[in-house]
Design a protein around this motif. Structure first.
Motif, PDB file in Angstrom:
ATOM      1  N   GLU A 104       0.841  -1.209   0.000  1.00  0.00           N
ATOM      2  CA  GLU A 104       0.000   0.000   0.000  1.00  0.00           C
ATOM      3  C   GLU A 104       0.876   1.260   0.000  1.00  0.00           C
ATOM      4  N   LYS A 107       2.731   1.636  -3.343  1.00  0.00           N
ATOM      5  CA  LYS A 107       1.817   2.128  -4.381  1.00  0.00           C
ATOM      6  C   LYS A 107       1.598   3.633  -4.244  1.00  0.00           C
ATOM      7  N   GLU A 110       4.650   5.233  -5.695  1.00  0.00           N
ATOM      8  CA  GLU A 110       4.611   5.143  -7.158  1.00  0.00           C
ATOM      9  C   GLU A 110       3.652   6.175  -7.743  1.00  0.00           C
TER      10      GLU A 110
END
Length: 187
Positions: A104, A107, A110
């Protein structure tokens, strides 16, 4: 503590599966540590003088920063641990989180949802981390990763053979045991 953070993050980027080992077993964090300790980490072969423009201002130039890769990693590691403490009540370090929690956070990095202190974005750090993780999986073991050439074995990559004369004329695929640069020096 920095090593543990990178070790955990690289395992989420390249996890162990039924196909083969993940980044931890392949010693990718050691590869990254070795790379950051040298000219790659210090950007010693790159132009590092300003002016530095935001990526959106001059997109064809790519991301620009006055920070070297060692500094980017220090900021990124700190941010991974800060985000772990912020998102999950127990105030653990990134390496202490569950796989799902680590994923999580990665991400979010990212997607550039995390703000890093300094002159880099979290997506820039994530892209760099992903790049060196993949390098560590597939680079020659002499550089610290790809333990036992397992990254190559997963891809049926033969490594650095001295020649292919014995298989050039074969019609079928020939699986060759991989050879690293280190193993050639021992012969």
């Amino acid at each position: 503590a920095q090593f543990d953070t990178i070790d955990a993050a690289t395992e989420q980027i390249f996890p162990k599966t039924e196909v083969g080992p993940g980044a931890k077993e392949l010693l990718v964090a050691y590869y990254i540590d070795h790379q950051l300790a040298g000219s790659f980490g210090l950007n010693s072969r790159e132009y590092m003088t300003g002016p530095f423009f935001p990526a959106e201002a001059v997109p064809q130039q790519g991301y620009q920063t006055h920070l070297n890769r060692q500094q980017v990693f220090n900021l990124g590691i700190t941010a991974l641990n800060t985000e772990a403490a912020k998102k999950f009540d127990e105030k653990p370090k990134f390496a202490d989180l569950t796989e799902e929690q680590q994923i999580e956070i990665l991400k979010d990095f990212e997607a550039d949802k995390v703000k890093l202190s300094g002159a880099v974005s979290s997506s820039f750090f994530f892209t760099l981390l992903r790049k060196v993780t993949i390098e560590g999986v597939y680079a020659d073991p002499m550089y610290g990763g790809n333990k036992d050439m397992a990254g190559w074995k997963m891809k049926n990559f033969p490594g650095h053979q001295t020649n292919y004369m014995n298989v050039l004329e074969k019609d079928e695929f020939v699986k060759i045991a991989p050879m690293s640069l280190n193993s050639q020096h021992q012969h």
